[in-house]
Design a protein around this motif. Structure first.
Motif, PDB file in Angstrom:
ATOM      1  N   TYR A   1      56.034  -2.065  33.913  1.00 52.72           N
ATOM      2  CA  TYR A   1      57.276  -1.945  33.167  1.00 52.72           C
ATOM      3  C   TYR A   1      57.152  -1.123  31.967  1.00 52.72           C
ATOM      4  O   TYR A   1      57.501  -0.100  31.872  1.00 52.72           O
ATOM      5  CB  TYR A   1      58.199  -3.177  33.232  1.00 52.72           C
ATOM      6  CG  TYR A   1      59.634  -2.825  32.831  1.00 52.72           C
ATOM      7  CD1 TYR A   1      60.627  -2.608  33.837  1.00 52.72           C
ATOM      8  CD2 TYR A   1      60.151  -3.027  31.678  1.00 52.72           C
ATOM      9  CE1 TYR A   1      61.661  -2.331  33.622  1.00 52.72           C
ATOM     10  CE2 TYR A   1      61.434  -2.643  31.286  1.00 52.72           C
ATOM     11  CZ  TYR A   1      62.288  -2.443  32.237  1.00 52.72           C
ATOM     12  OH  TYR A   1      63.608  -2.291  31.816  1.00 52.72           O
ATOM     13  N   PHE A   2      56.497  -1.869  30.819  1.00 47.21           N
ATOM     14  CA  PHE A   2      56.404  -1.454  29.662  1.00 47.21           C
ATOM     15  C   PHE A   2      55.510  -0.116  29.524  1.00 47.21           C
ATOM     16  O   PHE A   2      55.669   0.904  28.664  1.00 47.21           O
ATOM     17  CB  PHE A   2      56.226  -2.384  28.656  1.00 47.21           C
ATOM     18  CG  PHE A   2      57.453  -3.445  28.384  1.00 47.21           C
ATOM     19  CD1 PHE A   2      58.600  -2.713  27.973  1.00 47.21           C
ATOM     20  CD2 PHE A   2      57.227  -4.500  28.616  1.00 47.21           C
ATOM     21  CE1 PHE A   2      59.528  -3.596  27.677  1.00 47.21           C
ATOM     22  CE2 PHE A   2      58.238  -5.510  28.378  1.00 47.21           C
ATOM     23  CZ  PHE A   2      59.389  -4.899  27.902  1.00 47.21           C
ATOM     24  N   GLU A   3      54.401  -0.221  30.037  1.00 45.00           N
ATOM     25  CA  GLU A   3      53.403   0.733  29.978  1.00 45.00           C
ATOM     26  C   GLU A   3      53.321   2.084  30.941  1.00 45.00           C
ATOM     27  O   GLU A   3      52.824   2.974  30.635  1.00 45.00           O
ATOM     28  CB  GLU A   3      51.924   0.398  30.001  1.00 45.00           C
ATOM     29  CG  GLU A   3      51.645  -0.779  28.753  1.00 45.00           C
ATOM     30  CD  GLU A   3      50.304  -1.217  28.590  1.00 45.00           C
ATOM     31  OE1 GLU A   3      49.384  -0.829  29.218  1.00 45.00           O
ATOM     32  OE2 GLU A   3      50.457  -2.395  27.795  1.00 45.00           O
ATOM     33  N   ARG A   4      54.092   1.855  32.206  1.00 41.85           N
ATOM     34  CA  ARG A   4      54.177   2.824  33.083  1.00 41.85           C
ATOM     35  C   ARG A   4      55.445   3.373  33.312  1.00 41.85           C
ATOM     36  O   ARG A   4      56.038   4.588  33.282  1.00 41.85           O
ATOM     37  CB  ARG A   4      53.625   2.299  34.403  1.00 41.85           C
ATOM     38  CG  ARG A   4      52.172   1.989  34.445  1.00 41.85           C
ATOM     39  CD  ARG A   4      51.407   1.454  35.425  1.00 41.85           C
ATOM     40  NE  ARG A   4      50.119   1.055  35.282  1.00 41.85           N
ATOM     41  CZ  ARG A   4      49.188   0.337  36.240  1.00 41.85           C
ATOM     42  NH1 ARG A   4      49.819   0.326  37.310  1.00 41.85           N
ATOM     43  NH2 ARG A   4      48.067   0.331  36.021  1.00 41.85           N
TER      44      ARG A   4
ATOM     45  N   PRO B   1      45.608  -2.265  39.474  1.00 40.95           N
ATOM     46  CA  PRO B   1      46.492  -3.326  39.257  1.00 40.95           C
ATOM     47  C   PRO B   1      46.545  -3.695  37.947  1.00 40.95           C
ATOM     48  O   PRO B   1      45.836  -3.622  36.724  1.00 40.95           O
ATOM     49  CB  PRO B   1      45.198  -4.688  39.806  1.00 40.95           C
ATOM     50  CG  PRO B   1      44.568  -3.772  40.853  1.00 40.95           C
ATOM     51  CD  PRO B   1      44.312  -2.432  40.113  1.00 40.95           C
ATOM     52  N   CYS B   2      47.912  -4.347  37.768  1.00 37.86           N
ATOM     53  CA  CYS B   2      48.577  -4.960  36.468  1.00 37.86           C
ATOM     54  C   CYS B   2      49.521  -5.904  36.759  1.00 37.86           C
ATOM     55  O   CYS B   2      49.810  -6.162  37.438  1.00 37.86           O
ATOM     56  CB  CYS B   2      48.901  -3.597  35.469  1.00 37.86           C
ATOM     57  SG  CYS B   2      50.248  -3.035  36.337  1.00 37.86           S
TER      58      CYS B   2
ATOM     59  N   ASP C   1      54.395 -11.551  38.340  1.00 35.65           N
ATOM     60  CA  ASP C   1      53.017 -11.834  37.768  1.00 35.65           C
ATOM     61  C   ASP C   1      52.226 -10.558  37.789  1.00 35.65           C
ATOM     62  O   ASP C   1      51.439 -10.133  36.716  1.00 35.65           O
ATOM     63  CB  ASP C   1      52.507 -13.300  38.358  1.00 35.65           C
ATOM     64  CG  ASP C   1      53.518 -14.457  37.928  1.00 35.65           C
ATOM     65  OD1 ASP C   1      54.045 -14.307  36.735  1.00 35.65           O
ATOM     66  OD2 ASP C   1      53.250 -15.271  38.741  1.00 35.65           O
ATOM     67  N   GLU C   2      52.176 -10.331  39.032  1.00 33.50           N
ATOM     68  CA  GLU C   2      51.464  -9.072  39.451  1.00 33.50           C
ATOM     69  C   GLU C   2      52.018  -7.906  39.917  1.00 33.50           C
ATOM     70  O   GLU C   2      52.930  -8.164  40.795  1.00 33.50           O
ATOM     71  CB  GLU C   2      50.220  -9.312  40.461  1.00 33.50           C
ATOM     72  CG  GLU C   2      49.360 -10.146  39.923  1.00 33.50           C
ATOM     73  CD  GLU C   2      47.955  -9.796  38.755  1.00 33.50           C
ATOM     74  OE1 GLU C   2      47.867  -8.609  39.275  1.00 33.50           O
ATOM     75  OE2 GLU C   2      47.815 -10.182  37.952  1.00 33.50           O
TER      76      GLU C   2
END
Length: 136
Positions: free
Chosen positions: A51-54, A44-45, A32-33
């Motif tokens: 996964y998708f943006e980093r 925080p994300c 979730d986090e």
């Protein structure tokens, strides 16, 4: 038992053809986090964002040097019809590598280990990673 880390000894012992393409099956469940640990300076994300943006952009920076590495399929997982009760996946991904050496090269590349892998580990709650090759 959830798995998030790649075992280098298992990677080196892979029993797959040394020549010709391999396609990696990834089954991914996100946190979730994202969990970067208490001393991280990462903003925080969600696990999905990590996964998708980093992770994915960092992977894509390394992959071109291992010619022919390309995504084949990315899809949302729905219901598991055969498998362990309660097992759930968020994403199914197939990534083709030109050969086993390219797979091992990327996964051992200093840039992958530094810039990509930490985001995968932070964002993923559970992961299956299966080496496949075409049936003749």
């Amino acid at each position: 038992m959830p798995s998030t880390h790649l075992d280098q000894a298992r990677l080196q012992a892979v029993d797959a053809p040394a020549e010709g393409p391999v396609v990696m099956l990834n089954l991914v469940r996100f946190r979730d986090e994202a969990d970067y640990g208490p001393d991280s300076d990462q903003v925080p994300c969600s696990g999905r964002t990590a996964y998708f943006e980093r992770y994915v952009p960092a992977f894509r920076k390394v992959a071109p040097e291992y010619g022919g590495t390309r995504p084949v399929y990315l899809g949302r997982a729905h219901e598991l019809l055969v498998g362990a009760e309660g097992e759930k996946w968020d994403v199914v991904a197939l990534v083709q590598y030109p050969d086993l050496a390219a797979l091992k090269g990327i996964l051992g590349d200093e840039r992958y280990l530094r810039d990509a892998a930490p985001h995968r580990v932070a964002g993923v709650a559970d992961w299956r990673f299966l080496v496949t090759s075409a049936v003749a």
